[in-house]
Design an enzyme around this catalytic site. Structure first.
Site, mmCIF file in Angstrom:
data_model
loop_
_atom_site.group_PDB
_atom_site.id
_atom_site.type_symbol
_atom_site.label_atom_id
_atom_site.label_comp_id
_atom_site.label_asym_id
_atom_site.label_seq_id
_atom_site.Cartn_x
_atom_site.Cartn_y
_atom_site.Cartn_z
ATOM 1 N N PRO A 130 0.773 -1.254 0.000
ATOM 2 C CA PRO A 130 0.000 0.000 0.000
ATOM 3 C C PRO A 130 0.801 1.299 0.000
ATOM 4 O O PRO A 130 0.774 2.064 0.965
ATOM 5 C CB PRO A 130 -0.848 -0.136 1.264
ATOM 6 N N CYS A 131 1.465 1.585 -1.115
ATOM 7 C CA CYS A 131 2.212 2.837 -1.218
ATOM 8 C C CYS A 131 1.287 4.053 -1.232
ATOM 9 O O CYS A 131 1.728 5.166 -0.960
ATOM 10 C CB CYS A 131 3.127 2.818 -2.433
ATOM 11 N N HIS A 132 -0.013 3.833 -1.498
ATOM 12 C CA HIS A 132 -0.957 4.957 -1.468
ATOM 13 C C HIS A 132 -1.125 5.520 -0.058
ATOM 14 O O HIS A 132 -1.589 6.642 0.112
ATOM 15 C CB HIS A 132 -2.327 4.542 -2.030
#
Length: 163
Positions: free
Chosen positions: A127-129
């Site tokens: 989850p780089c968001h």
């Protein structure tokens, strides 16, 4: 290598599998089509790809907070350390690039953290968001897709500032 397509609220998501592992997630048609030709991708709903689509469906409908898939991407040991730190950010929470740099014991590596974040081939699953600016502002996602990042953050109830 095999691929499938999941139609999400953020658009088409191309999921690539190799040797039983999800190895890449792509959002753009043009780069995907280039990759498809170069890597001779074959469209097939393998059990791993079916499970990935199922879990994405559950995620986008608010029923899944943690992904449980065989993921594999290669990078430098620094990048892998960053991706591991990203994977540890819980659903509904965010971190800044500086937070991640401090977490890995290298507080001056803020820009390098950003570059490793950008090279994450498995967005959403890793989850780089959930990494936003220290001032809670949106920063680049999958390159420049801040609109997509906003949708994912809103889905998870993560507050942010749109500039």
């Amino acid at each position: 290598m095999y691929y499938t397509v999941y139609s999400a609220p953020v658009g088409e998501i191309y999921i690539l599998e190799k040797d039983g592992f999800i190895v890449e997630v792509m959002f753009d048609d043009e780069p995907f089509m280039t990759k498809k030709q170069v890597a001779h991708l074959k469209k097939e709903d393998t059990s791993v790809l079916r499970e990935a689509k199922k879990q994405l469906h559950e995620y986008f409908h608010g029923h899944r907070k943690v992904f449980d898939l065989p993921l594999k991407q290669s990078g430098s040991s620094f990048q892998e350390q960053i991706w591991e730190a990203l994977s540890a950010i819980p659903y509904g929470e965010s971190r800044s690039y500086a937070d991640i740099a401090e977490e890995i014991g290298n507080p001056k590596a803020v820009r390098a953290v950003g570059q490793a974040n950008r090279r994450n081939a498995l967005p959403i699953f890793i989850p780089c968001h959930r990494v936003i600016g220290k001032d809670r502002s949106l920063t680049g996602y999958a390159g420049t897709k801040t609109d997509m990042k906003a949708v994912l953050l809103e889905l998870e109830g993560i507050p942010f500032v749109k500039k």
